[in-house]
Design a protein around this motif. Structure first.
Motif, mmCIF file in Angstrom:
data_model
loop_
_atom_site.group_PDB
_atom_site.id
_atom_site.type_symbol
_atom_site.label_atom_id
_atom_site.label_comp_id
_atom_site.label_asym_id
_atom_site.label_seq_id
_atom_site.Cartn_x
_atom_site.Cartn_y
_atom_site.Cartn_z
ATOM 1 N N GLY A 7 24.819 6.745 26.587
ATOM 2 C CA GLY A 7 23.772 6.278 27.242
ATOM 3 C C GLY A 7 23.154 6.860 28.606
ATOM 4 O O GLY A 7 21.946 7.494 28.660
ATOM 5 N N LEU A 8 24.140 7.098 29.490
ATOM 6 C CA LEU A 8 23.782 8.090 30.670
ATOM 7 C C LEU A 8 23.697 9.226 30.472
ATOM 8 O O LEU A 8 22.571 9.796 31.296
ATOM 9 C CB LEU A 8 25.006 7.927 31.708
ATOM 10 C CG LEU A 8 25.554 6.357 32.030
ATOM 11 C CD1 LEU A 8 26.847 6.595 32.846
ATOM 12 C CD2 LEU A 8 24.526 6.017 33.082
ATOM 13 N N LEU A 9 24.286 10.003 29.651
ATOM 14 C CA LEU A 9 23.800 11.329 29.317
ATOM 15 C C LEU A 9 22.506 11.605 28.827
ATOM 16 O O LEU A 9 21.754 12.507 29.146
ATOM 17 C CB LEU A 9 24.864 11.963 28.319
ATOM 18 C CG LEU A 9 26.151 12.085 29.017
ATOM 19 C CD1 LEU A 9 27.085 12.722 27.848
ATOM 20 C CD2 LEU A 9 26.231 13.301 30.197
ATOM 21 N N ASP A 10 22.167 10.595 27.675
ATOM 22 C CA ASP A 10 20.774 10.561 27.199
ATOM 23 C C ASP A 10 19.664 10.295 28.311
ATOM 24 O O ASP A 10 18.552 10.513 28.024
ATOM 25 C CB ASP A 10 20.747 9.671 25.947
ATOM 26 C CG ASP A 10 21.640 9.831 24.770
ATOM 27 O OD1 ASP A 10 22.064 10.989 24.870
ATOM 28 O OD2 ASP A 10 21.681 9.005 23.774
ATOM 29 N N ASN A 11 20.163 9.502 29.150
ATOM 30 C CA ASN A 11 19.053 9.350 30.199
ATOM 31 C C ASN A 11 19.118 10.387 31.421
ATOM 32 O O ASN A 11 18.484 9.903 32.505
ATOM 33 C CB ASN A 11 19.037 8.003 30.821
ATOM 34 C CG ASN A 11 18.603 6.741 29.569
ATOM 35 O OD1 ASN A 11 17.535 6.667 29.608
ATOM 36 N ND2 ASN A 11 19.462 6.354 28.892
#
Length: 128
Positions: free
Chosen positions: A66-70
């Motif tokens: 989620g962090l990478l996707d955001n």
């Protein structure tokens, strides 16, 4: 500005954004800021979640994705970070927080934290 979020801020940003201060929300949402998370935070979450800690109930794999996707960038732990710990004053005993401070110092990234003890470290640490 480059910002490294401490573990609690990462958890709150991902799952409980109402817990973030207005200052933290503002810095995180500012499109000109480059956001980082440390491998140390995921390591801490995996360990403490496995121990059943209520304040660390998150799946580290899903959080990372989620962090990478955001748009967050991952900051790995290197030997330069590890040896920089010896220059830190004995303010805080938590090894995860100490490596985050060392990473911020070595990389010239501002560490954002809500922890008043961590905020006492010299260098690029900002309490939000």
């Amino acid at each position: 500005m480059k910002l490294l979020l401490d573990t609690h801020l990462l958890l709150w940003a991902a799952g409980e954004p109402d817990r973030l201060s207005a200052d933290a929300r503002g810095l995180i949402s500012e499109v000109e800021n480059e956001l980082f998370f440390s491998a140390a935070s995921l390591w801490e979450i995996a360990i403490k979640s496995g121990l059943g800690r209520d304040d660390f109930q998150a799946d580290a794999r899903l959080l990372r994705r989620g962090l990478l996707d955001n748009g967050y960038s991952e900051l790995p732990i290197g030997s330069e970070h590890a040896v920089a710990i010896d220059s830190l004053p004995p303010i805080h005993k938590d090894p995860f927080d100490r490596i985050l401070v060392a990473q911020a110092m070595v990389e010239g990234i501002t560490l954002l934290t809500s922890d008043s003890l961590v905020a006492q470290y010299p260098g690029p640490v900002k309490r939000v």
